[in-house]
Enzyme design. Sequence first.
Site, PDB file in Angstrom:
ATOM      1  N   ASP A 135       0.833  -1.204   0.000  1.00 44.53           N
ATOM      2  CA  ASP A 135       0.000   0.000   0.000  1.00 44.53           C
ATOM      3  C   ASP A 135       0.870   1.257   0.000  1.00 44.53           C
ATOM      4  OD1 ASP A 135      -2.612   1.489   0.476  1.00 44.53           O
ATOM      5  OD2 ASP A 135      -1.510   2.024   2.292  1.00 44.53           O
ATOM      6  N   GLU A 177      -1.954  -5.300  -3.745  1.00 46.06           N
ATOM      7  CA  GLU A 177      -0.999  -4.575  -2.907  1.00 46.06           C
ATOM      8  C   GLU A 177       0.114  -5.499  -2.424  1.00 46.06           C
ATOM      9  OE1 GLU A 177      -3.940  -1.082  -1.144  1.00 46.06           O
ATOM     10  OE2 GLU A 177      -3.681  -2.931  -0.006  1.00 46.06           O
TER      11      GLU A 177
END
Length: 252
Positions: free
Chosen positions: A56, A127
Site C-alpha cells: 500500500d 498490494e
Amino acid sequence: MAEIFDDASDSDPLAECERRLKYAFRDRGLLRRCLTHSSIAPTRLESNERLEFLGDAILGAVVCEMLFQRFPDEPEGELTRIKSVVVSRTTCAKISGDLSLHDQVLIGKGLSGFNAVPSSVMAAVFESLIAGIYLDGGYDAARVFVSGLVGPEIDRVVHSSHGKNYKSLLQQHTQKLLGQTPVYRIVDEKGPDHSKCFLIAAVIGGEEFSAAWGPNKKDAEQRAAENAWFQIQGRSAGYAPDASAEPPIDRD
C-alpha cells in the site's frame, strides 16, 4: 532488477501467475505468500497481510511520483483527488480482476463458497504483489510493475465525465499535438479583495480562447480550459465571458 517473464508452463500455477504479472520471482515462496489470504494461512504472519501493508505504501509513492511528473501545473489538492481514486481498494480490486488473479488467490473454505472472490481480498492481493516484487526485485521493478497498470487508471480518472479536469485534458492535448503548454491570462477581475471574481482566458501558442468568469482563479482557469477544449474541437464554449454565474451550455 528481476527479469521479465515471457513464458510459463500450464502445469505450474505460479508460473501462470508470473506470466500474467509479466514478472518472474526469484523467490517463489514469496510469491505464494503474496497470494495467501489469512483465512487459509497457518498463522497470520504467513499470510499476505504484512505484504499488503508494505505494498500500500509503495503503491502510494509510485502514484504520487507519476502524478507529480505528469501534471506539473496541478495543485496539490487536484493531485490528491486523482491519487485517492487510483490507490483506492476499488481500483486495486479492479486491477487484480483485469489480471485474472481470482483463480490464483489462496483462500479458506469460508470464502471459497462465494460466487466471486471478495473485492477486499482482490485488492489486498494486488498490494501484496507490489510488495513482493519490491522485496524480490527492488524498487525499480515494483515501479515498472505499478506504473504499467495504474497509468490507464490515472487516465480514466482524469478523463472521467464526473469531475473532469479540463486543465489536464487541455495540457495533455496541446503538448502532444502542438508542443505547446497553455497559459492563463487574467482578462478582468471584480469585487472586494477578500472576495474577488476573475475573468480568465486560456492562451495556446499566441491564440487566445474565450474567457470565463470564476469565483476564484482556480475555477476560472478550469472554465477557461473547458472553453478552449471545446473550441479546439469546433464546438461552442460553455461559459460566456459576460456571465459569471451562468451554467455551461449543454453540449451533449
